[in-house]
Design an enzyme around this catalytic site. Structure first.
Site, PDB file in Angstrom:
ATOM      1  CG  ASP A 100      17.476  23.168 -30.381  1.00 20.94           C
ATOM      2  OD1 ASP A 100      17.948  23.508 -29.276  1.00 20.94           O
ATOM      3  OD2 ASP A 100      17.682  23.493 -31.356  1.00 20.94           O
ATOM      4  CB  CYS A 105      -0.829  -0.033   1.326  1.00 24.64           C
ATOM      5  SG  CYS A 105      -0.067   0.112   2.719  1.00 24.64           S
ATOM      6  CB  CYS A 164       4.452  -0.327   1.946  1.00 26.03           C
ATOM      7  SG  CYS A 164       3.119  -1.387   2.587  1.00 26.03           S
ATOM      8  CG  ASP A 169      15.038  28.105 -30.501  1.00 21.83           C
ATOM      9  OD1 ASP A 169      15.513  29.052 -30.727  1.00 21.83           O
ATOM     10  OD2 ASP A 169      15.244  26.997 -31.033  1.00 21.83           O
ATOM     11  CG  ASP A 197      16.721  26.629 -27.214  1.00 26.53           C
ATOM     12  OD1 ASP A 197      17.149  27.747 -27.568  1.00 26.53           O
ATOM     13  OD2 ASP A 197      16.254  26.303 -28.224  1.00 26.53           O
TER      14      ASP A 197
END
Length: 732
Positions: A627, A13, A16, A433, A631
């Site tokens: 990208d 659970c 735990c 960008d 950046d």
């Protein structure tokens, strides 16, 4: 610093997971510990001085077992080691272990009811019709029949619960164990003291508990089914060229440098580069894009994608856990183990929940004993024990996060940091960008103009530019698409201006306006077109033969085909869209106008982008889309960093969210997925808090009997997990 990835057995659970985290954090040198009860995985960041033995001891202290421990820095393995890890790790954990656990709870549930149903029938007949079918020794028979239900089928629950008391790491099992044991013991104590026997109740509590666990684990399996699918799609064998022969070998025996043969319709076994052949490849498992991608010699291919047409010869470049698919699975699993701010409150409550309920139960027993009798007090106290449910609180966030991140992985959206899901709802500004994000990042000839013959112009320009490595030159070569090139002599690069050479005995120049002025070339016949191309923000490539201008190329970075629709959708959702680019103002404004971006910040140096993001944050939360290379600082600075990924560079550490295939349209999908996931988290937390807030007081005042209380408790966890799975119905 080092990082460990743990696989833990014995957690049932959310309490735990909380206990395991608490024990790990007590180890000197551990700076961060995260444990996910759903994936049975833990992630530990620690100093170099922390040993594996210390980690193992910390896991065993609350009563759990460390089945595997892996140092993240040592995850690059040989194929044989990868095969072993596949058996012991991912495949074992997500497939065999998860299914076997569900089957285990199913068997326990069935056997528990086989023994419990006769008890239920006898109790109903006695209470309703006054018929005692068990006869004079009914109590003794019940003690014998119920014993296996609690101490055999419920053994793990009782053991875990008692361990919670002895180690002071309480969990859900502690409440169930105490409730059922007290109820069972009333049958024995009733021989010596005049007290109501709750023997039948103890059996029903355990049977309903095991039923609830089985249903919950089945629902949990649904939450991880996308990860299972990812694990299953990998190729199991590969055809390799060894010597001059083709042979089929297990995927685990492929090594970097092997040449693989992939026929049409077959899966590409491993990441690599095409050395022979052309084909179209279905990369939908990577990007979510159903249209096959054309591939030729030199192109990268990804393992588990499907070759559609021609035969491909592929040189293996990545194996084992270095492959794209393995990285996908690792990133998704780590995301599922992350925590978001809203979960902190639930975690704090979960940690103190069980001890608090134990105290409330004792207080309830004392109170009812004072005003009624011991029998009634025991019944109410047992109800309080078994109705309280920390699991619903603990499962509320991780189940929704697991389903959301798994859904995202199917569409090529990797949520690396769970907190991005909560932060996204506050975002007001989406900053982009330009190059590689809004545009393809590859200059292409957009328009050309020829004073003489167009074919002749392409022949001259293509042959001269073939000798240059400049991106603008490559765009002209691609446009010319010549099968045979003219002979070029005295080739020379004029830095920053163009190229020159001799073709058919004539001097040929290709370059910008500055070069033409330097060479004294008359551009009067091109003046109108030059102005037109400049207004469109094209880079100009003027072609001169001898002393005469013969044509003009307009080159620009092409806009991604889905950029316009993506920006339109973001604008319609009320976001302010901004472009931050190092390009000049005119070029940036042209691109922005074409796609519908409302604000442009141009002429920004790479090191200045981060500051521009900070300035935008003065107006509100910012998501930055880039990208992931130059950046990186901006992605880190933004409230949510969305990195455009690719098959060859998936592990982008800068982004909170990674768009695997580089599809800009997935920015909208990522935002919608984040919002939908967070809604589910809030719904789950509301239900969990509401359930406990209503159910516990009802049990304290004696309205809910123990069996009904246990049914309600089981339903609360099932409801939370089921509600999280409903997220799959959301359209993103």
């Amino acid at each position: 610093m080092k990082k460990f990835v743990l696989e833990i057995e014995g957690m049932h659970c959310a309490s735990c997971a909380s206990n395991a985290e608490r024990s790990l954090k007590k180890v000197k040198g551990v700076t961060e510990a995260r444990v996910n009860v759903l994936t049975k995985k833990g992630y530990v960041n620690c100093d170099d001085c922390v040993t594996e033995k210390q980690i193992e001891d910390a896991i065993s202290r609350p009563g759990y077992k460390l089945t595997d421990l892996e140092e993240a820095s040592k995850m690059n393995m040989t194929p044989k080691e990868h095969e072993k890890m596949s058996e012991l790790g991912h495949d074992h954990h997500h497939g065999k272990v998860e299914d076997s656990e569900t089957n285990m709870w199913k068997k326990k549930m069935i056997f528990a009811w086989v023994f419990t149903i006769p008890i239920v029938v006898s109790m109903l007949l006695e209470n309703i019709l006054g018929i005692n079918i068990l006869g004079t020794y009914s109590k003794e028979i019940m003690l014998v029949i119920i014993f296996p239900v609690i101490f055999i089928f419920g053994y793990d629950t009782i053991k875990s619960g008692i361990k919670g008391f002895t180690s002071l790491y309480f969990n859900m099992d502690s409440l169930i164990a105490l409730g059922t044991l007290i109820a069972y013991l009333t049958g024995i104590v009733s021989y010596f003291v005049e007290i109501t026997s709750y023997l039948g109740v103890s059996s029903m509590i355990m049977a309903f508990f095991l039923t609830g666990k089985y249903i919950e684990f089945r629902a949990r399996g649904q939450a991880t089914k996308e990860i299972k699918k990812l694990l299953e799609i990998g190729a199991k064998e590969a055809v390799v060229v060894r010597g001059k022969k083709e042979m089929t070998i297990p995927i685990s025996e492929v090594v970097v440098g092997d040449i693989l043969v992939v026929k049409p319709g077959e899966k590409i076994p491993i990441d690599g580069v095409i050395v022979r052949g052309e084909s179209a490849v279905d990369e939908s498992m990577m990007s979510g894009e159903s249209i096959p991608v054309d591939k030729k010699i030199g192109d990268l291919v990804i393992g588990a994608t499907i070759n559609q047409e021609g035969i491909l010869y592929i040189k293996a470049t990545k194996v084992g856990k270095d492959t794209f698919l393995s990285n996908i699975i690792r990133l998704v699993e780590e995301a599922q183990g992350t925590k978001i701010p809203i979960q902190e409150l639930a975690d704090k409550i979960t940690r103190i929940f069980v001890p608090a309920i134990l105290l409330i139960s004792v207080a309830t027993f004392i109170g009812w004993t004072i005003f009624t009798n011991v029998s009634r007090a025991l019944e109410v106290a047992i109800s309080v024990l078994v109705i309280a449910c920390p699991c619903a609180l603990g499962l509320a966030t991780p189940t929704a996060l697991m389903v959301g991140s798994s859904m995202g992985s199917k569409k090529g959206i990797l949520i690396r940091k769970g907190e991005a899901i909560q932060t996204m709802k506050e975002v007001k500004i989406i900053a982009f960008d330009k190059t590689g994000t809004i545009t393809l990042g590859k200059p292409q000839v957009q328009e050309m103009y020829s004073i003489t013959d167009e074919k002749y112009l392409l022949n001259i320009a293509g042959s001269l530019e073939k000798l240059s490595e400049h991106p603008l030159a490559k765009s002209i070569v691609l446009k010319a698409n010549l099968k045979k090139y003219l002979v070029v002599k005295n080739f020379k690069i004029i830095r920053g201006k163009g190229v020159e050479g001799k073709i058919n005995g004539k001097n040929v120049f290709i370059g910008n306006v500055s070069l033409m002025k330097e060479k004294g070339i008359n551009l009067v016949l091109l003046t109108k077109k030059i102005t037109e191309f400049e207004n469109k923000a094209y880079s100009l490539m003027i072609v001169v033969e001898g002393k005469k201008a013969i044509g003009l190329f307009g080159v620009a970075d092409s806009i991604k085909e889905d950029s316009v629709n993506t920006i339109k959708r973001l604008n319609s959702q009320g976001f302010e869209t901004v472009m931050i680019t190092g390009d000049n103002q005119r070029t940036a404004e042209v691109i922005a106008k074409q796609v519908g971006i409302t604000r442009v910040i141009a002429n920004v140096l790479p090191e200045e982008k981060e500051n521009k993001v900070k300035e935008l944050q003065l107006k509100g939360f910012v998501a930055f889309v880039g990208d992931g290379v130059n950046d990186a600082p901006s992605l880190k600075q933004a409230n949510v960093g969305i990195a455009m990924g690719s098959g060859s560079d998936i592990a982008i550490e800068s982004g909170d969210i990674v768009l695997v295939g580089g599809k800009i349209s997935n920015v909208v999908s990522a935002i919608n997925l984040s919002k939908a996931t967070f809604r589910k988290i809030k719904q789950n937390l509301f239900w969990a808090f509401a359930y406990n807030s209503v159910a516990i007081p009802l049990a304290i005042v004696g309205i809910l009997p123990p069996v009904v209380a246990e049914i309600a408790m089981a339903l609360s966890s099932i409801t939370v997990v089921t509600n999280a799975n409903l997220l799959r119905n959301q359209s993103i």
